[in-house]
Design an enzyme around this catalytic site. Structure first.
Site, mmCIF file in Angstrom:
data_model
loop_
_atom_site.group_PDB
_atom_site.id
_atom_site.type_symbol
_atom_site.label_atom_id
_atom_site.label_comp_id
_atom_site.label_asym_id
_atom_site.label_seq_id
_atom_site.Cartn_x
_atom_site.Cartn_y
_atom_site.Cartn_z
ATOM 1 N N LYS A 96 -5.642 5.533 -7.091
ATOM 2 C CA LYS A 96 -5.501 7.000 -7.148
ATOM 3 C C LYS A 96 -5.414 7.460 -8.599
ATOM 4 C CE LYS A 96 -2.964 7.285 -2.804
ATOM 5 N NZ LYS A 96 -1.605 7.305 -2.253
ATOM 6 N N LEU A 120 0.881 -1.176 0.000
ATOM 7 C CA LEU A 120 0.000 0.000 0.000
ATOM 8 C C LEU A 120 0.910 1.215 0.000
ATOM 9 C CD1 LEU A 120 -2.699 -0.939 2.707
ATOM 10 C CD2 LEU A 120 -3.002 -0.891 0.225
ATOM 11 N N ASP A 121 0.415 2.325 -0.544
ATOM 12 C CA ASP A 121 1.193 3.563 -0.527
ATOM 13 C C ASP A 121 1.430 4.008 0.920
ATOM 14 O OD1 ASP A 121 1.071 3.566 -3.280
ATOM 15 O OD2 ASP A 121 -0.684 4.891 -3.336
ATOM 16 N N TYR A 122 2.434 4.836 1.097
ATOM 17 C CA TYR A 122 2.790 5.373 2.415
ATOM 18 C C TYR A 122 1.574 6.018 3.092
ATOM 19 C CZ TYR A 122 5.839 7.953 5.681
ATOM 20 O OH TYR A 122 6.466 8.445 6.793
#
Ligand code: URA
Length: 271
Positions: free
Chosen positions: A223, A135-137
């Site tokens: 996103k 997962l993204d930060y």
């Protein structure tokens, strides 16, 4: 964390010769193996008696063969054991964990720049775990971690197309046909991406909360696709990976997956 006791810790007292009156089968006892009902009980299937009933009812398979003999000795490290056709996590050294990753945590186990990683959230889990995808930060939500390399590999592999569901807060207003557009496919610089499912959960003036399911693992894909459709994401939470839900797990917390959940994961990737 509720850990399973090692198989060898379970006492053998409940075993009687009378039990062995169960039907015969052609499965050869593994020398030095562990009694089947003991393996089932240690895996969390139920009490030793309940496991004996399952065996007697012909609901247990070892390496594809129904075993009705209570005393059959099996090797949980190497043999595949199924109850009602569903594989059970029989190896007591395997650990399967769900983590609710907060924003601001890397989906790695270490970081040369000293940023928070998932390792900081694993408490007393000392096993070396693989994480399923990333997962993204700044993305929150469900991460699966396990030391079952085969399962982790399949869950992350695009060939198995495991669906993932996200809640996204986006800028709105969201038009009625956004779902149709996302399901129909959005052109990104690395190819078209399509949602499997989409719904608007809530409209909040010039923002909206939407739920999107897709089986893609490309970087920043949610996103990017929502931005390309004109609705940039301000917050993203993963709520589901295949059959596993985030549920009410608190941010930064872990929970062990249940036997049923691990069985569901095996089934999701054809194991
Ligand atoms: N898609 C994204 O854009 N970010 C994530 O973290 C996961 C999926």
């Amino acid at each position: 964390m509720g850990r399973r006791p090692p198989v060898s810790d379970l006492d053998d007292d409940a075993w009687t010769d009378e039990d062995e009156a169960g039907q015969r089968d052609s499965l050869t006892d593994v020398p030095g193996g562990v009694r089947l009902q003991k393996v089932l009980a240690a895996a969390g299937i139920g009490s030793r008696r309940h496991c004996e009933e399952l065996i007697g009812a012909g609901r247990v398979e070892v390496d594809g063969e129904v075993v009705r003999r209570y005393g059959a000795r099996v090797d949980p490290q190497h043999q595949v054991i199924r109850v009602d056709g569903r594989r059970i996590p029989a190896r007591e050294d395997l650990v399967y964990v769900a983590l609710n990753k907060p924003a601001g945590v890397l989906t790695t186990m270490s970081d040369s720049r000293g940023r928070p990683t998932m390792a900081d959230l694993l408490g007393d889990i000392t096993e070396r775990l693989f994480h399923v995808g990333r997962l993204d930060y700044d993305t929150e939500g469900l991460m699966l971690l396990m030391n079952d390399g085969d399962l982790a590999h399949r869950l992350a592999h695009p060939r198995f197309g495991v669906p993932k569901t996200y809640l996204a807060e986006v800028s709105g207003p969201v038009p009625r046909d956004l779902g149709r557009e996302l399901i129909g496919g959005i052109e990104l610089e690395d190819g078209v991406v399509s949602a499997d499912k989409f719904r608007v959960v809530e409209r909040l003036g010039n923002r909206a909360l939407v739920e999107i399911t897709l089986h893609e693992g490309r970087k920043h894909v949610v996103k990017r696709m929502l931005a390309a459709a004109g609705h940039p994401v301000s917050r993203l939470v993963r709520t589901q990976v295949g059959p596993i839900s985030l549920g009410s797990l608190r941010p930064g917390s872990t929970r062990p997956l249940s036997v049923k959940e691990v069985g569901d994961l095996y089934a999701a990737v054809g194991m």
